[in-house]
Scaffold this motif. Structure first.
Motif, PDB file in Angstrom:
ATOM      1  N   HIS A  43       0.831  -1.201   0.000  1.00 22.83           N
ATOM      2  CA  HIS A  43       0.000   0.000   0.000  1.00 22.83           C
ATOM      3  C   HIS A  43       0.868   1.253   0.000  1.00 22.83           C
ATOM      4  O   HIS A  43       1.899   1.319   0.672  1.00 22.83           O
ATOM      5  CB  HIS A  43      -0.911   0.019   1.235  1.00 22.83           C
ATOM      6  CG  HIS A  43      -1.758   1.257   1.340  1.00 22.83           C
ATOM      7  ND1 HIS A  43      -2.811   1.514   0.485  1.00 22.83           N
ATOM      8  CD2 HIS A  43      -1.709   2.311   2.192  1.00 22.83           C
ATOM      9  CE1 HIS A  43      -3.357   2.672   0.811  1.00 22.83           C
ATOM     10  NE2 HIS A  43      -2.712   3.171   1.841  1.00 22.83           N
ATOM     11  N   LEU A  44       0.426   2.249  -0.769  1.00 24.33           N
ATOM     12  CA  LEU A  44       1.044   3.574  -0.773  1.00 24.33           C
ATOM     13  C   LEU A  44      -0.059   4.623  -0.661  1.00 24.33           C
ATOM     14  O   LEU A  44      -1.118   4.495  -1.270  1.00 24.33           O
ATOM     15  CB  LEU A  44       1.825   3.829  -2.066  1.00 24.33           C
ATOM     16  CG  LEU A  44       3.195   3.176  -2.225  1.00 24.33           C
ATOM     17  CD1 LEU A  44       3.713   3.416  -3.643  1.00 24.33           C
ATOM     18  CD2 LEU A  44       4.186   3.710  -1.205  1.00 24.33           C
ATOM     19  N   ASN A  45       0.200   5.652   0.132  1.00 20.54           N
ATOM     20  CA  ASN A  45      -0.712   6.787   0.242  1.00 20.54           C
ATOM     21  C   ASN A  45       0.153   8.037   0.285  1.00 20.54           C
ATOM     22  O   ASN A  45       0.764   8.346   1.309  1.00 20.54           O
ATOM     23  CB  ASN A  45      -1.575   6.677   1.500  1.00 20.54           C
ATOM     24  CG  ASN A  45      -2.640   7.759   1.571  1.00 20.54           C
ATOM     25  OD1 ASN A  45      -2.675   8.653   0.733  1.00 20.54           O
ATOM     26  ND2 ASN A  45      -3.508   7.679   2.564  1.00 20.54           N
ATOM     27  N   LEU A  46       0.209   8.752  -0.846  1.00 20.25           N
ATOM     28  CA  LEU A  46       1.139   9.865  -0.974  1.00 20.25           C
ATOM     29  C   LEU A  46       0.406  11.194  -1.053  1.00 20.25           C
ATOM     30  O   LEU A  46      -0.644  11.304  -1.679  1.00 20.25           O
ATOM     31  CB  LEU A  46       1.985   9.707  -2.249  1.00 20.25           C
ATOM     32  CG  LEU A  46       2.941   8.523  -2.310  1.00 20.25           C
ATOM     33  CD1 LEU A  46       3.687   8.553  -3.624  1.00 20.25           C
ATOM     34  CD2 LEU A  46       3.911   8.546  -1.151  1.00 20.25           C
ATOM     35  N   SER A  47       0.989  12.195  -0.439  1.00 22.91           N
ATOM     36  CA  SER A  47       0.484  13.557  -0.552  1.00 22.91           C
ATOM     37  C   SER A  47       1.404  14.338  -1.467  1.00 22.91           C
ATOM     38  O   SER A  47       2.436  13.845  -1.926  1.00 22.91           O
ATOM     39  CB  SER A  47       0.415  14.225   0.824  1.00 22.91           C
ATOM     40  OG  SER A  47       1.727  14.374   1.354  1.00 22.91           O
ATOM     41  N   ILE A  48       1.074  15.579  -1.740  1.00 27.04           N
ATOM     42  CA  ILE A  48       1.924  16.442  -2.532  1.00 27.04           C
ATOM     43  C   ILE A  48       3.195  16.763  -1.747  1.00 27.04           C
ATOM     44  O   ILE A  48       3.185  16.842  -0.515  1.00 27.04           O
ATOM     45  CB  ILE A  48       1.173  17.738  -2.906  1.00 27.04           C
ATOM     46  CG1 ILE A  48       1.952  18.542  -3.951  1.00 27.04           C
ATOM     47  CG2 ILE A  48       0.881  18.577  -1.682  1.00 27.04           C
ATOM     48  CD1 ILE A  48       1.153  19.692  -4.534  1.00 27.04           C
ATOM     49  N   ASN A  49       4.310  16.880  -2.443  1.00 27.53           N
ATOM     50  CA  ASN A  49       5.586  17.201  -1.818  1.00 27.53           C
ATOM     51  C   ASN A  49       5.651  18.716  -1.590  1.00 27.53           C
ATOM     52  O   ASN A  49       5.741  19.495  -2.542  1.00 27.53           O
ATOM     53  CB  ASN A  49       6.740  16.750  -2.719  1.00 27.53           C
ATOM     54  CG  ASN A  49       8.085  16.862  -2.036  1.00 27.53           C
ATOM     55  OD1 ASN A  49       8.248  17.607  -1.061  1.00 27.53           O
ATOM     56  ND2 ASN A  49       9.064  16.129  -2.547  1.00 27.53           N
ATOM     57  N   LEU A  50       5.596  19.140  -0.343  1.00 23.83           N
ATOM     58  CA  LEU A  50       5.519  20.566  -0.028  1.00 23.83           C
ATOM     59  C   LEU A  50       6.856  21.282  -0.125  1.00 23.83           C
ATOM     60  O   LEU A  50       6.904  22.519  -0.097  1.00 23.83           O
ATOM     61  CB  LEU A  50       4.943  20.753   1.380  1.00 23.83           C
ATOM     62  CG  LEU A  50       3.507  20.234   1.578  1.00 23.83           C
ATOM     63  CD1 LEU A  50       3.072  20.423   3.020  1.00 23.83           C
ATOM     64  CD2 LEU A  50       2.543  20.941   0.631  1.00 23.83           C
ATOM     65  N   ILE A  51       7.957  20.537  -0.257  1.00 24.86           N
ATOM     66  CA  ILE A  51       9.260  21.194  -0.335  1.00 24.86           C
ATOM     67  C   ILE A  51       9.795  21.205  -1.763  1.00 24.86           C
ATOM     68  O   ILE A  51      10.935  21.561  -2.014  1.00 24.86           O
ATOM     69  CB  ILE A  51      10.280  20.530   0.607  1.00 24.86           C
ATOM     70  CG1 ILE A  51      10.545  19.079   0.195  1.00 24.86           C
ATOM     71  CG2 ILE A  51       9.824  20.614   2.044  1.00 24.86           C
ATOM     72  CD1 ILE A  51      11.677  18.433   0.976  1.00 24.86           C
ATOM     73  N   GLY A  52       8.946  20.816  -2.731  1.00 21.10           N
ATOM     74  CA  GLY A  52       9.358  20.851  -4.126  1.00 21.10           C
ATOM     75  C   GLY A  52       9.650  19.484  -4.694  1.00 21.10           C
ATOM     76  O   GLY A  52      10.031  18.557  -3.973  1.00 21.10           O
ATOM     77  N   GLY A  53       9.450  19.362  -5.991  1.00 19.53           N
ATOM     78  CA  GLY A  53       9.671  18.086  -6.642  1.00 19.53           C
ATOM     79  C   GLY A  53       8.504  17.143  -6.446  1.00 19.53           C
ATOM     80  O   GLY A  53       7.421  17.541  -6.025  1.00 19.53           O
ATOM     81  N   VAL A  54       8.710  15.875  -6.759  1.00 16.82           N
ATOM     82  CA  VAL A  54       7.659  14.863  -6.691  1.00 16.82           C
ATOM     83  C   VAL A  54       8.133  13.713  -5.828  1.00 16.82           C
ATOM     84  O   VAL A  54       9.280  13.284  -5.924  1.00 16.82           O
ATOM     85  CB  VAL A  54       7.315  14.343  -8.107  1.00 16.82           C
ATOM     86  CG1 VAL A  54       6.360  13.171  -8.037  1.00 16.82           C
ATOM     87  CG2 VAL A  54       6.708  15.460  -8.950  1.00 16.82           C
ATOM     88  N   TYR A  55       7.243  13.240  -4.943  1.00 20.28           N
ATOM     89  CA  TYR A  55       7.515  11.981  -4.254  1.00 20.28           C
ATOM     90  C   TYR A  55       7.345  10.866  -5.281  1.00 20.28           C
ATOM     91  O   TYR A  55       6.237  10.447  -5.592  1.00 20.28           O
ATOM     92  CB  TYR A  55       6.526  11.769  -3.109  1.00 20.28           C
ATOM     93  CG  TYR A  55       6.744  12.630  -1.900  1.00 20.28           C
ATOM     94  CD1 TYR A  55       7.985  12.722  -1.295  1.00 20.28           C
ATOM     95  CD2 TYR A  55       5.690  13.339  -1.331  1.00 20.28           C
ATOM     96  CE1 TYR A  55       8.183  13.506  -0.166  1.00 20.28           C
ATOM     97  CE2 TYR A  55       5.868  14.126  -0.204  1.00 20.28           C
ATOM     98  CZ  TYR A  55       7.123  14.200   0.367  1.00 20.28           C
ATOM     99  OH  TYR A  55       7.299  14.973   1.486  1.00 20.28           O
ATOM    100  N   GLN A  56       8.457  10.377  -5.817  1.00 19.26           N
ATOM    101  CA  GLN A  56       8.375   9.304  -6.796  1.00 19.26           C
ATOM    102  C   GLN A  56       8.111   7.990  -6.066  1.00 19.26           C
ATOM    103  O   GLN A  56       8.870   7.608  -5.185  1.00 19.26           O
ATOM    104  CB  GLN A  56       9.671   9.211  -7.596  1.00 19.26           C
ATOM    105  CG  GLN A  56      10.012  10.463  -8.378  1.00 19.26           C
ATOM    106  CD  GLN A  56      11.178  10.227  -9.309  1.00 19.26           C
ATOM    107  OE1 GLN A  56      11.190   9.282 -10.107  1.00 19.26           O
ATOM    108  NE2 GLN A  56      12.183  11.074  -9.226  1.00 19.26           N
TER     109      GLN A  56
END
Length: 341
Positions: A266-279
């Motif tokens: 399972h993965l549950n990802l939010s937006i990366n608030l410090i820049g870039g993308v959580y790949q």
């Protein structure tokens, strides 16, 4: 002066040869069909079509496998200026193959390119697989790009062949690996063409052999605060004919993070608030006979409503059909439309 012109001509020839995409067989096949049509009362109109027209010189055309007015358009995504995903430039790298594209967007980053799948070779096992976008991308094998109405194919420079054929909201992806290799796949949750991921989830059901994935992404044009949702359903077992081996999740970024989670589902990802993308995404392999050329088929369904709907689309439109059956049906639908021209 004569020498300079001759040198320029030779240089131009070399440049054109080096960028010669797609496969020369595409135009040979079309030319042969045109000649044969002179003696036919009911020609195969799909044989006259070159899907690669408009894929060079910033034409922003996607040559991917699709149906008339279909929602999916299976094609590879490449680096560089590639708003439609695919470009002919052989110096650009392949990121993966994905089911959502459009043509003519014009944005430098394009739109869609969600749910990329990249076949990879990991001779030293699960934890050594290249999963992050910059690590996994590869060049194509020159002059192997192929497409026709309802079909798309491209071969990586490591001799892994990728093919796809569509239904309206689903399709099949077929991968042929070199003999002696074990098939691994990277499925990407976060990366899309315009780098617009705004959060999402992914679940692996190893017993069912299914991965469901979905999230929110930004549009390529329009106010930046608006996002759309998209979902995909990947069935991995090909009607029970394929056997999963390892499976798990991966997460990485551009600052050194490169983690694998064998057995995690399972993965549950939010937006990366410090820049870039959580790949992040899924990583899985197959138990195969490596003495032959392993062939793996993935069934893919997509939806803009829900993951359940994406799975339902794959089940109702593809079902247990083979790759050849889906491709034949796609060709028949294009023939019916082209027959009216």
């Amino acid at each position: 002066m004569i020498f300079s012109r001759a040198s320029a001509a030779v240089t131009l020839s070399i440049v054109l040869w080096a960028s010669a995409q797609p496969s020369p067989d595409v135009q040979k096949r079309i030319s042969a069909a045109i000649q044969a049509a002179a003696h036919q009362s009911n020609p195969d109109y799909t044989a006259f079509v070159n899907p690669f027209i408009g894929t060079d010189n910033d034409g922003d055309v996607c040559p991917g496998a699709s149906l008339p007015f279909g929602m999916v358009k299976f094609s590879t995504d490449l680096t560089g200026y590639a708003p439609a995903g695919y470009v002919v430039d052989p110096t650009q790298f392949i990121r993966g193959i994905s089911p959502l594209h459009d043509s003519g967007t014009g944005s430098s980053l394009g739109t869609y390119g969600n749910f990329e799948v990249m076949p990879v070779l990991c001779p030293h096992g699960f934890d050594t697989c290249t999963t992050r976008l910059a690590d996994r991308q590869r060049l194509r094998k020159l002059n192997t790009d192929d497409a026709s109405p309802g079909y798309f194919a491209q071969t990586l420079d490591n001799d892994i062949m990728m093919e796809a054929t569509p239904t309206r909201r689903a399709g099949l992806e077929r991968f042929t690996f070199p003999a002696g290799s074990k098939p691994y796949f990277v499925l990407d949750l976060a990366n899309d063409l315009p780098v617009s991921f705004a959060g999402g989830t992914m679940d692996i059901d190893p017993d069912k052999g299914r991965i469901t994935i979905g999230g929110r992404w930004g549009s390529s044009f329009g106010p930046g605060r608006f996002t759309y949702q998209a979902f995909a359903c990947y069935d991995l077992l090909n009607r029970g004919q394929q056997k999963l081996d390892e499976y798990g999740v991966w997460t990485g970024d551009n600052f050194g993070l490169d983690a694998k989670g064998l057995g995690q589902t399972h993965l549950n990802l939010s937006i990366n608030l410090i820049g870039g993308v959580y790949q992040s995404g899924a990583l899985f392999s197959y138990d195969v006979d490596q003495s032959a050329k392993p062939e793996i088929i993935l069934r893919v369904g997509v939806s803009f409503a829900s993951a359940d709907q994406a799975c339902a689309n794959a089940e109702s439109e593809v079902g247990d059909a083979t790759f050849e059956e889906v491709m034949a049906n796609a060709k028949a639908q294009w023939q019916e439309k082209l027959n009216k021209v």
